[in-house]
Design an enzyme around this catalytic site. Sequence first.
Site, PDB file in Angstrom:
ATOM      1  N   ASP A 202     -53.786  13.971  13.645  1.00  0.00           N
ATOM      2  CA  ASP A 202     -53.924  13.762  12.200  1.00  0.00           C
ATOM      3  C   ASP A 202     -53.292  12.420  11.851  1.00  0.00           C
ATOM      4  O   ASP A 202     -52.585  12.276  10.862  1.00  0.00           O
ATOM      5  CB  ASP A 202     -53.252  14.897  11.424  1.00  0.00           C
ATOM      6  CG  ASP A 202     -53.603  14.873   9.935  1.00  0.00           C
ATOM      7  OD1 ASP A 202     -54.621  14.233   9.564  1.00  0.00           O
ATOM      8  OD2 ASP A 202     -52.865  15.470   9.139  1.00  0.00           O
ATOM      9  N   ASP A 219     -45.295  14.231  10.959  1.00  0.00           N
ATOM     10  CA  ASP A 219     -46.312  15.263  10.751  1.00  0.00           C
ATOM     11  C   ASP A 219     -47.085  15.587  12.041  1.00  0.00           C
ATOM     12  O   ASP A 219     -48.283  15.359  12.127  1.00  0.00           O
ATOM     13  CB  ASP A 219     -47.281  14.800   9.649  1.00  0.00           C
ATOM     14  CG  ASP A 219     -47.977  15.971   8.979  1.00  0.00           C
ATOM     15  OD1 ASP A 219     -47.752  17.113   9.403  1.00  0.00           O
ATOM     16  OD2 ASP A 219     -48.753  15.726   8.032  1.00  0.00           O
TER      17      ASP A 219
END
Length: 265
Positions: A202, A219
């Site tokens: 991502d 993340d």
Amino acid sequence: KHASKIRLDDVKDGQARDKDKADRATSEQVLDQRTRMILYQMINRGVVSEVHGAISTGKEANVYGAVAYADDLTKVHRAVKVYKTAILSFKDRERYITGEHRFKSGADKGNNRKMVKLWAEKEFRNLRRIHSAGIACPEPIQLKLHVLVMDFLGDRRGWAYPRLRDANLPADEAEQTWSALYIQLLGIMRRLYQVCKLVHADLSEYNILYHKKQLYIIDVSQSVEHDHPRSLEFLRMDIKNTGDFFRRQGVDTLADRAVFDFIIA
Ligand code: ATP
Ligand code: MN
């Protein structure tokens, strides 16, 4: 030892004392009884001493600023990521979990709380691996169920570094800096792949923080091992998203194919 100052404003149960509507929405969404208990436990153990307001409220997690005291009583900032246990946010996660040998036994799609716990665990382990490889990222500090405490990426006054998307480069050196950052990111992606055996999955200007010509990867809960059946597909996507971003900044990037070969070779 000093007494921990408990300032869990957000933690107080949904009372009208919150001046700010957004704050109230946040606490009602995420800081349920279970989460508050985990935070209190962490305060008692000195992992954090104060938990402040949300740095970020997202679909899948909220991130809170926190303060802890080192052994010499100097203040250090920490970040607390609280994963949301609501059903809606999990629709998209399965493709990352399925095919992850590390999570074969635990991935019970019917049990949300268990899924969120796995998700947090995955981020914790990935961060540990990435941090150990010397890639700039938050150092993971503690994990309890769906609550992850990590190093705070920001200044000493508690201001978080901006996302790469919001980085404000001085105009006179912007062109040169964007190119250098692009090269830096290629190195990070390669190291992530070759040393950590991970694909971020991502990666974009939203999941990279920026400070003083340094990129920080964040993340990583959805990051997959490179033996995941779709890891190369995710890698291509990461290359495209980041390449597009740097092209928009005017960087003369390599072709995505060339980047791919560079990373996996
Ligand atoms: P959602 O997808 O639901 O928005 P998320 O999974 O994207 O949440 P992250 O990307 O990990 O959550 O974090 C959200 C934001 O919180 C980041 O963009 C960053 O601004 C801030 N943040 C996260 N971790 C840290 C950290 N260790 N130090 C400082 N800021 C952080
Ligand atoms: Mn994010």
